[in-house]
Design an enzyme around this catalytic site. Sequence first.
Site, PDB file in Angstrom:
ATOM      1  N   LYS A 214       1.273 -26.162 -45.863  1.00 16.30           N
ATOM      2  CA  LYS A 214       1.668 -25.803 -44.510  1.00 16.30           C
ATOM      3  C   LYS A 214       1.738 -24.293 -44.341  1.00 16.30           C
ATOM      4  O   LYS A 214       1.891 -23.545 -45.319  1.00 16.30           O
ATOM      5  CB  LYS A 214       3.014 -26.432 -44.177  1.00 16.30           C
ATOM      6  CG  LYS A 214       4.143 -26.041 -45.123  1.00 16.30           C
ATOM      7  CD  LYS A 214       5.376 -26.882 -44.850  1.00 16.30           C
ATOM      8  CE  LYS A 214       6.459 -26.632 -45.888  1.00 16.30           C
ATOM      9  NZ  LYS A 214       7.630 -27.503 -45.697  1.00 16.30           N
TER      10      LYS A 214
ATOM     11  N   ARG B 194       6.933 -35.344 -34.056  1.00 21.14           N
ATOM     12  CA  ARG B 194       7.346 -33.968 -33.764  1.00 21.14           C
ATOM     13  C   ARG B 194       6.434 -33.395 -32.687  1.00 21.14           C
ATOM     14  O   ARG B 194       5.206 -33.479 -32.784  1.00 21.14           O
ATOM     15  CB  ARG B 194       7.273 -33.123 -35.030  1.00 21.14           C
ATOM     16  CG  ARG B 194       7.842 -31.718 -34.900  1.00 21.14           C
ATOM     17  CD  ARG B 194       7.799 -31.013 -36.243  1.00 21.14           C
ATOM     18  NE  ARG B 194       8.701 -31.620 -37.215  1.00 21.14           N
ATOM     19  CZ  ARG B 194       8.520 -31.589 -38.520  1.00 21.14           C
ATOM     20  NH1 ARG B 194       7.462 -30.978 -39.034  1.00 21.14           N
ATOM     21  NH2 ARG B 194       9.388 -32.153 -39.336  1.00 21.14           N
TER      22      ARG B 194
ATOM     23  N   LYS C  70       3.451 -21.254 -41.537  1.00 24.25           N
ATOM     24  CA  LYS C  70       4.406 -21.085 -40.449  1.00 24.25           C
ATOM     25  C   LYS C  70       4.404 -19.646 -39.943  1.00 24.25           C
ATOM     26  O   LYS C  70       4.422 -18.710 -40.732  1.00 24.25           O
ATOM     27  CB  LYS C  70       5.813 -21.478 -40.916  1.00 24.25           C
ATOM     28  CG  LYS C  70       5.913 -22.941 -41.345  1.00 24.25           C
ATOM     29  CD  LYS C  70       7.298 -23.294 -41.841  1.00 24.25           C
ATOM     30  CE  LYS C  70       7.386 -24.768 -42.217  1.00 24.25           C
ATOM     31  NZ  LYS C  70       8.738 -25.134 -42.709  1.00 24.25           N
TER      32      LYS C  70
ATOM     33  N   CYS D 182      14.999 -39.273 -43.662  1.00 23.02           N
ATOM     34  CA  CYS D 182      14.113 -38.432 -44.462  1.00 23.02           C
ATOM     35  C   CYS D 182      13.978 -38.993 -45.874  1.00 23.02           C
ATOM     36  O   CYS D 182      14.975 -39.172 -46.584  1.00 23.02           O
ATOM     37  CB  CYS D 182      14.636 -36.993 -44.530  1.00 23.02           C
ATOM     38  SG  CYS D 182      13.589 -35.911 -45.528  1.00 23.02           S
TER      39      CYS D 182
ATOM     40  N   CYS E  32      19.722 -29.906 -41.665  1.00 26.04           N
ATOM     41  CA  CYS E  32      18.510 -30.707 -41.502  1.00 26.04           C
ATOM     42  C   CYS E  32      18.922 -32.150 -41.217  1.00 26.04           C
ATOM     43  O   CYS E  32      20.088 -32.514 -41.261  1.00 26.04           O
ATOM     44  CB  CYS E  32      17.650 -30.628 -42.760  1.00 26.04           C
ATOM     45  SG  CYS E  32      18.363 -31.493 -44.185  1.00 26.04           S
TER      46      CYS E  32
ATOM     47  N   ARG F 180       1.668 -24.479 -38.098  1.00 30.45           N
ATOM     48  CA  ARG F 180       2.532 -25.373 -37.329  1.00 30.45           C
ATOM     49  C   ARG F 180       3.059 -24.678 -36.071  1.00 30.45           C
ATOM     50  O   ARG F 180       2.554 -23.632 -35.686  1.00 30.45           O
ATOM     51  CB  ARG F 180       3.650 -25.887 -38.225  1.00 30.45           C
ATOM     52  CG  ARG F 180       3.103 -26.668 -39.431  1.00 30.45           C
ATOM     53  CD  ARG F 180       4.191 -27.367 -40.202  1.00 30.45           C
ATOM     54  NE  ARG F 180       3.662 -28.156 -41.304  1.00 30.45           N
ATOM     55  CZ  ARG F 180       4.401 -28.929 -42.089  1.00 30.45           C
ATOM     56  NH1 ARG F 180       5.715 -29.006 -41.893  1.00 30.45           N
ATOM     57  NH2 ARG F 180       3.850 -29.622 -43.071  1.00 30.45           N
TER      58      ARG F 180
ATOM     59  N   CYS G 148      14.497 -27.023 -45.044  1.00 30.76           N
ATOM     60  CA  CYS G 148      14.153 -27.116 -43.621  1.00 30.76           C
ATOM     61  C   CYS G 148      15.149 -26.403 -42.710  1.00 30.76           C
ATOM     62  O   CYS G 148      14.768 -25.917 -41.654  1.00 30.76           O
ATOM     63  CB  CYS G 148      14.016 -28.579 -43.216  1.00 30.76           C
ATOM     64  SG  CYS G 148      12.579 -29.400 -43.951  1.00 30.76           S
TER      65      CYS G 148
ATOM     66  N   CYS H 138      18.109 -31.733 -49.371  1.00 28.80           N
ATOM     67  CA  CYS H 138      17.213 -31.563 -50.514  1.00 28.80           C
ATOM     68  C   CYS H 138      16.840 -30.087 -50.606  1.00 28.80           C
ATOM     69  O   CYS H 138      17.184 -29.304 -49.715  1.00 28.80           O
ATOM     70  CB  CYS H 138      15.969 -32.450 -50.365  1.00 28.80           C
ATOM     71  SG  CYS H 138      14.664 -31.758 -49.323  1.00 28.80           S
TER      72      CYS H 138
END
Length: 568
Positions: free
Chosen positions: A209, A76, A211, A436, A430, A145, A479, A475
């Site tokens: 994480k 990424r 954001k 994934c 996603c 991120r 995302c 899932c």
Amino acid sequence: MSATAKKLSKNEDLKDASNFLRGTILEGLADLSTGAISEADTQLTKFHGIYMQDDRDVRSERRNKKLERAYSFMVRVRVPGGVCSPEQWLAMDKLSDDYANHTLKLTTRQAFQFHGIIKSNLKRSIQEINKVVLDTIAACGDVNRNVMCNPNPEQSEIHAEALKIAQQLSDHLTPKTSAYHEIWLDGEKAVSSEPDEEPIYGKTYLPRKFKIVLAIPPSNDVDVFAHDLGLIAIVEEGKLAGFNFTVGGGMGMTHNNHATYPRLGDVLGFVKPEDVIPVAEAIVTTQRDFGDRSDRKHARLKYTIDDRGLDWFRGEVEARSGIKLGEARPYVFESTGDRYGWVEGTNGNFNLTLFVQNGRVRDDREIKMKTALREIAQVHNGDFRLTANQNLIIGKISPEKRPEIEKILAEYKLDRCFEQAGIRLNSMACVALPTCGLALAESERYLPDLVTELEGVIEAAGLEHEAIVIRMTGCPNGCARPYLGEIGLVGRSPGKYNLYLGAGFDGSRMNKLYKENVRQEEIAAVLQPIIERYARERKEGERFGDFTIRAGYVKAVKVAKTDWWAAN
């Protein structure tokens, strides 16, 4: 009991022992006996923007042949604010052909993503990325991120100021370890007696994480409330007065675990432009010190705020930054979508927003989008802007270059790519299968077919031009921000999805579970009577998500912790 008094999660020990994200990554890259890396290094490489994956379509076949899984890596690339140059676009395009699977993925966080890079090509791939002044560090992992920013071409003067702040935030919060340069760019190793320092993150970085996004009303295309930290630009008398800060958003949850839930951020207060960096740092360090390091499912900022309270959090941030937050100022959001087609910008230039199905830039039998954009990048003297909806803006097109670009678009059938049904133009998925490892069901490969089914229903109801936001993930981790879709679909198992309804069109209200375990062949049939009733009974200007609440299909979610899992 504080998080530090509990048994820490294994990731905390891993980070502590990693020597500032080095681990044994270099040794793992040198091991040619396998296409994989160790479990510990798999976690650490996330901080470097890399995920180890395998092709799940061929798992069984390879297992039966007693072969190792078909390992490869997702890489990424951070693009703060989503803006890159034509030269950078061309470099990403070339890298996708040289080392990846010949496609470019535009992510829901304004980043580039490559799939299918094998271990022996990892290092040279990252070196090629850095040659054009882009990088992958902190694109994943327990750190801040890629910082997102509204790319609205209609407000480019304000956008320029917001973009600058987004880039400053990104720079300020990038990890300072030299491990990235050592491992991937052949930098000199740090002297062991003088270890790296992480003045913001510390040795074990963040609990999870983090954001950050910047939004410019009336557009909420970045879904500002869905992130740990959101900045809502306040424009007064044509000038950027500052930002309303929002905190505590996050989309992830776990099926059947009611201690987890998606959550929208709360408005914390007003911050002047010159105070953005110190206040943002105080928010990050507060989460660093008080976030739950014992349970990674409870480690995001949203849980820290729900556990301790917004007033406590504001006080801690003000004490750390030395800045008193002001009262939030008025703003209005109107939508979360992109404005497609040609828009005249400043200085006589133009901006063109193209629809990119689920952000996947590729050449196929019908449309050679990847080739077309390569040709445009070779003649374009403006920029490219990745949107938070996985679309692409060709920005700052000069009047002189517009005819040449229009000719390329027409040749490759991209000149009308945005003339489609409103539900398709507001769809997002996603990646999910086959790469994934978390995916329970299809998403990117399935949503276009579902939208085609729904377009028939919508057209028959006379709603083909109505913008209805539909989002799908394989899932529950969120995302593609499915819990902000007026129609949200979240994978439960192969071919089955939970169906959510009722999100706000402006991104200010989450949706709620309507029906569990819907088989994919039943989804259109379940939605058809709701869509038909919406066409018959909607009030003037009423959005689909609002109608599903008024009609009683679901209740409005007001407080995520108590309302989201509650039965209708």
